[in-house]
Design a protein around this motif. Structure first.
Motif, short mmCIF file in Angstrom:
data_model
loop_
_atom_site.label_atom_id
_atom_site.label_comp_id
_atom_site.label_asym_id
_atom_site.label_seq_id
_atom_site.Cartn_x
_atom_site.Cartn_y
_atom_site.Cartn_z
N CYS A 33 -5.51 -16.69 -31.08
CA CYS A 33 -5.27 -17.57 -29.92
C CYS A 33 -6.61 -17.91 -29.29
O CYS A 33 -7.39 -17.02 -28.95
CB CYS A 33 -4.38 -16.87 -28.92
SG CYS A 33 -4.24 -17.77 -27.36
N ALA A 57 1.21 -13.74 -26.57
CA ALA A 57 0.56 -12.95 -25.54
C ALA A 57 0.39 -13.72 -24.24
O ALA A 57 0.77 -13.25 -23.17
CB ALA A 57 -0.80 -12.45 -26.04
N CYS A 58 -0.17 -14.95 -24.31
CA CYS A 58 -0.50 -15.65 -23.07
C CYS A 58 0.38 -16.88 -22.84
O CYS A 58 0.36 -17.44 -21.75
CB CYS A 58 -1.97 -16.07 -23.07
SG CYS A 58 -2.35 -17.35 -24.28
N CYS A 63 -6.61 -16.35 -25.43
CA CYS A 63 -6.65 -14.91 -25.10
C CYS A 63 -7.14 -14.05 -26.27
O CYS A 63 -7.15 -12.84 -26.18
CB CYS A 63 -5.26 -14.44 -24.65
SG CYS A 63 -4.05 -14.41 -25.98
N CYS A 104 1.62 -19.03 -27.82
CA CYS A 104 1.03 -17.71 -28.09
C CYS A 104 1.94 -16.63 -27.51
O CYS A 104 2.36 -16.72 -26.36
CB CYS A 104 -0.35 -17.66 -27.44
SG CYS A 104 -1.04 -16.00 -27.35
ZN LIG Z 1 -2.94 -16.32 -26.25
#
Ligand SMILES: [Zn+2]
Ligand SMILES: [Zn+2]
Length: 152
Positions: A120, A108-109, A123, A106
């Motif tokens: 995701c 973002a995370c 997150c 992912c």
């Molecule tokens: Zn994520």
């Protein structure tokens, strides 16, 4: 000391009951070692093969041939424990999934996500759009669905 007396002394030495006990204990120890060999072979074969019959077979070989059977087993036994094989297969499968691009991380995370996830699961970041016509997961910047040619 004449010869006769001398021979008598030697005979008395060897007929001493202590000898008998010594020989019995040696035989006893050998039997224990033999049984330990059989048990060890059975257990080792069981860890290396799923077949109990195979393990019993090797235990019998060691029972009959003793040292020779043990040497035969050590030469012919499978080189790996089942647990190691299972663990290695799982690791290979995981690596293949990553290499085939079915999973990525992912943005973002950083958690591992499947390539067809729309968001995701860790997150909630939006990862893909679903096609308005066929519902297949599409990259966020795609203008047309490559599966059904519908403009998004
Ligand atoms: Zn994520
Ligand atoms: Zn489509």
């Amino acid at each position: 000391m004449d010869l006769f007396e001398y021979i008598n002394k030697i005979l008395a030495f060897f007929t001493d009951p202590a000898w008998k006990y010594l020989i019995y204990s040696i035989i006893f120890i050998l039997i224990i070692i033999w049984l330990a060999f059989i048990y060890w072979t059975y257990r080792d074969a069981r860890l290396r093969s799923e077949s109990t019959v195979n393990a019993i077979f090797w235990a019998l070989v060691v029972l009959v041939l003793n040292f020779l059977g043990l040497i035969l087993y050590l030469i012919l036994r499978p080189p790996e424990f089942i647990d190691d094989i299972v663990e290695r297969d799982l690791e290979i499968e995981r690596m293949q999934l990553l290499l085939n691009g079915k999973q990525s991380s992912c943005p973002a995370c950083g958690n591992t996500v499947n390539d067809d996830f729309l968001i995701c699961p860790y997150c909630r970041k939006k990862l893909k759009n679903s096609c308005i016509n066929c519902g297949k997961p599409l990259n966020l910047n795609w203008k047309v669905c490559p599966y059904c040619k519908t403009t998004q």
